[in-house]
Design a protein around this motif. Structure first.
Motif, PDB file in Angstrom:
ATOM      1  N   LEU A  39      33.788  40.553  51.118  1.00 54.38           N
ATOM      2  CA  LEU A  39      33.623  39.110  51.075  1.00 54.38           C
ATOM      3  C   LEU A  39      32.432  38.689  51.911  1.00 54.38           C
ATOM      4  N   ARG A  40      31.451  38.131  51.252  1.00 51.47           N
ATOM      5  CA  ARG A  40      30.288  37.558  51.913  1.00 51.47           C
ATOM      6  C   ARG A  40      29.725  36.488  50.989  1.00 51.47           C
ATOM      7  N   PRO A  41      28.953  35.553  51.517  1.00 45.44           N
ATOM      8  CA  PRO A  41      28.516  34.409  50.710  1.00 45.44           C
ATOM      9  C   PRO A  41      27.783  34.781  49.427  1.00 45.44           C
ATOM     10  N   VAL A  45      32.612  38.336  44.432  1.00 44.87           N
ATOM     11  CA  VAL A  45      34.003  37.997  44.692  1.00 44.87           C
ATOM     12  C   VAL A  45      34.129  36.715  45.506  1.00 44.87           C
ATOM     13  N   TYR A  46      33.043  36.292  46.153  1.00 45.92           N
ATOM     14  CA  TYR A  46      33.109  35.108  47.002  1.00 45.92           C
ATOM     15  C   TYR A  46      33.470  33.857  46.192  1.00 45.92           C
ATOM     16  N   ASN A  47      32.822  33.668  45.057  1.00 44.96           N
ATOM     17  CA  ASN A  47      33.101  32.483  44.242  1.00 44.96           C
ATOM     18  C   ASN A  47      34.540  32.478  43.734  1.00 44.96           C
ATOM     19  N   LEU A  48      35.038  33.659  43.372  1.00 43.93           N
ATOM     20  CA  LEU A  48      36.429  33.785  42.926  1.00 43.93           C
ATOM     21  C   LEU A  48      37.377  33.470  44.073  1.00 43.93           C
ATOM     22  N   TRP A  49      37.007  33.894  45.267  1.00 47.17           N
ATOM     23  CA  TRP A  49      37.832  33.681  46.456  1.00 47.17           C
ATOM     24  C   TRP A  49      37.799  32.222  46.907  1.00 47.17           C
ATOM     25  N   ASN A 103      33.646  40.236  61.814  1.00 50.02           N
ATOM     26  CA  ASN A 103      33.816  40.558  60.387  1.00 50.02           C
ATOM     27  C   ASN A 103      35.107  39.990  59.797  1.00 50.02           C
ATOM     28  N   THR A 104      35.523  38.847  60.300  1.00 49.92           N
ATOM     29  CA  THR A 104      36.621  38.111  59.698  1.00 49.92           C
ATOM     30  C   THR A 104      36.100  36.732  59.293  1.00 49.92           C
ATOM     31  N   THR A 223      37.287  40.507  55.866  1.00 44.38           N
ATOM     32  CA  THR A 223      36.265  40.399  54.826  1.00 44.38           C
ATOM     33  C   THR A 223      36.049  41.721  54.089  1.00 44.38           C
ATOM     34  N   GLY A 224      36.621  42.794  54.595  1.00 46.66           N
ATOM     35  CA  GLY A 224      36.401  44.105  53.984  1.00 46.66           C
ATOM     36  C   GLY A 224      35.427  44.954  54.767  1.00 46.66           C
ATOM     37  N   ILE A 225      34.700  44.352  55.694  1.00 46.36           N
ATOM     38  CA  ILE A 225      33.773  45.092  56.563  1.00 46.36           C
ATOM     39  C   ILE A 225      34.468  45.328  57.908  1.00 46.36           C
TER      40      ILE A 225
END
Length: 489
Positions: A39-41, A45-49, A103-104, A223-225
């Protein structure tokens, strides 16, 4: 020895290429899945999230109390008739997004509810009779007060809320709310000093929840990182819920959008702000969702237990352990005697349905479950179904509640349905198909290479046999001529 080396070369190439495809392609695909799950801007997946691309639906069912006049009649149980569904289409989004250095990401969920008249069975102006939630809550809170103080509350209730029941429209009970004198005046009553009181003067089960993020809470997720995407690490800045004790207080689980595929076991957790705790779901088998195989998890005996089957679940009792099937959420609801369950007390001990009439649990209609695709960890389907109940019980000193029976009165239940959008389902199928097709092709190539080697080995052996037979025949023919020459000499 083969005169030409090309059979060895071809079979070696096939076997090697097959091995590469079988073992390397899954690694590449998994890396792609991981990369696209960060998840990052700027990520897809960001737009879906941030904003779910399609509206999801939620059905609200209410219970109409048909015999409130018999509440003081001994031997007569409260009787209810289900009405609804009243269907809303919901836009799911997130606001106040903050990216953290660890990274959250921190955010507030926000939901917009749109009433769907076509899909509903009824009208928002339908009027029903139900227990008075504010009055019942006030009386319940007073159960440990001094008797004289309880009598003071009794006089107040007799003046402004003289009955256990009220009559309101569905619209008022849901989002619009209705003005309540007791709620409005509670802060001025000295006997409510020190009691947590809702900060508004109207009451509705989802009042202030449409189009605002105030009551959803503040979420902190991975965020996955160096963290797990969609895993909740804090809620309202708490890592422990103040409403429970022990492990039940752990702010844990997923938001429900995605799960860590490497830790998909017998149980998964989804955090619910409705319950102020994690909901534990148990694995019950694999199912097919639009051609994709997924792991199905249900709300089952672990979540519904109160320490009877699983001692570690006793911490969910909040000091008042009940028979199996109902969980205490009173601390999460301003001290109101609110209890959660599956709709119609599905899977609960018969005790709860024995106290009321008119409820009929059904497995297919009242199960709470979620289906997770195990390779990617994404949710394929969810059916979140919960019922809100209020505990009615005798409270000495409070006149209108002194002679009432003990019963868990059903108020309403909702069915929140989420399905993966077709566009995302198509992409997921392609990922899984590539994985399956590449594995199949790799295995076929390895088998073809091995068969090719075997074929040429057999062919060479047959050639060797024929050559040996030819040599033997020549020797046999030559020997008689040699004998003739020797005799002539």
């Amino acid at each position: 020895m083969w005169k030409k080396p090309w059979p060895i070369i071809v079979s070696s190439i096939l076997c090697f290429a097959g091995l590469v495809i079988v073992f390397v392609t899954p690694i590449v695909l998994k890396s792609l899945v991981f990369y696209n799950s960060i998840l990052r801007p700027e990520s897809r997946v960001y737009n879906l999230w941030k904003h779910f691309p399609v509206r999801v639906s939620v059905d609200f069912y209410f219970f109409n109390w048909t015999n409130p006049e018999d509440i003081y009649s001994k031997g007569v149980k409260p009787r209810f008739a289900e009405v609804g569904p009243y269907t809303y289409m919901v836009d799911l989004g997130k606001t106040d997004i903050v990216w953290n250095d660890n990274n959250t990401v921190t955010f507030r969920p926000i939901k917009y509810y749109y009433y769907s008249e076509d899909k509903s069975n009824g009208d928002l102006q339908d009027r029903i009779t139900c227990p008075n939630p504010v009055s019942i809550a006030a009386a319940h809170v007073s159960r440990n007060w001094n008797y004289v103080v309880r009598r003071g509350l009794s006089l107040t209730l007799s003046g402004i809320a003289p009955t256990v029941n009220i009559s309101r429209t569905i619209d008022e009970l849901l989002f619009t709310g209705y003005p309540d004198t007791l709620t409005k005046m509670a802060k001025t009553f000295p006997f409510f000093a020190g009691t947590e009181i809702p900060p508004w003067e109207r009451f509705g089960w989802f009042y202030k929840r449409n189009g605002t993020s105030d009551l959803e809470g503040i979420y902190n997720t991975g965020t996955g990182i160096n963290s797990i995407f969609a895993k909740i690490y804090k809620w309202n800045y708490w890592s422990k819920s103040p409403y429970y004790e022990g492990t039940c207080a752990d702010i844990d689980g997923s938001t429900g959008e995605k799960f860590d595929q490497d830790s998909l076991g017998d149980r998964i957790k989804i955090f619910s702000m409705e319950l102020c705790r994690a909901v534990v779901l148990q694995y019950v088998g694999d199912v097919d969702v639009d051609g994709i195989s997924g792991r199905k998890y249900q709300l089952d005996d672990y979540m519904l237990d109160n320490g009877t089957k699983y001692p570690e679940t006793k911490c969910s009792c909040s000091g008042d352990c009940l028979p199996y099937g109902v969980f205490n959420i009173s601390r999460c609801r301003y001290g109101s005697p609110a209890f959660g369950s599956l709709p119609h007390f599905h899977k609960a001990e018969p005790y709860f349905n024995s106290l009321v009439e008119g409820l009929h649990p059904e497995k297919e209609k009242h199960d709470f479950y979620i289906v997770v695709e195990p390779y990617t960890g994404f949710t394929l389907q969810a059916r979140a179904r919960l019922q809100i109940n209020l505990l009615l019980h005798s409270i000495p000193g409070v006149t209108i509640y002194e002679n009432v029976p003990t019963a868990f009165l059903p108020i309403m239940w909702f069915d929140h349905r989420i399905d993966v959008p077709d566009s995302e389902l198509f992409m997921l199928k392609q990922i899984l198909n590539v994985r399956w097709i590449s594995t199949t092709i790799g295995v076929v190539m390895m088998v073809a290479g091995l068969l090719l080697v075997l074929y040429f080995i057999m062919k060479q052996r047959r050639r060797n046999v024929r050559m040996k037979e030819t040599l033997q025949n020549k020797v046999v023919l030559k020997r008689p001529e040699e004998k003739k020459l020797l005799s002539e000499k």
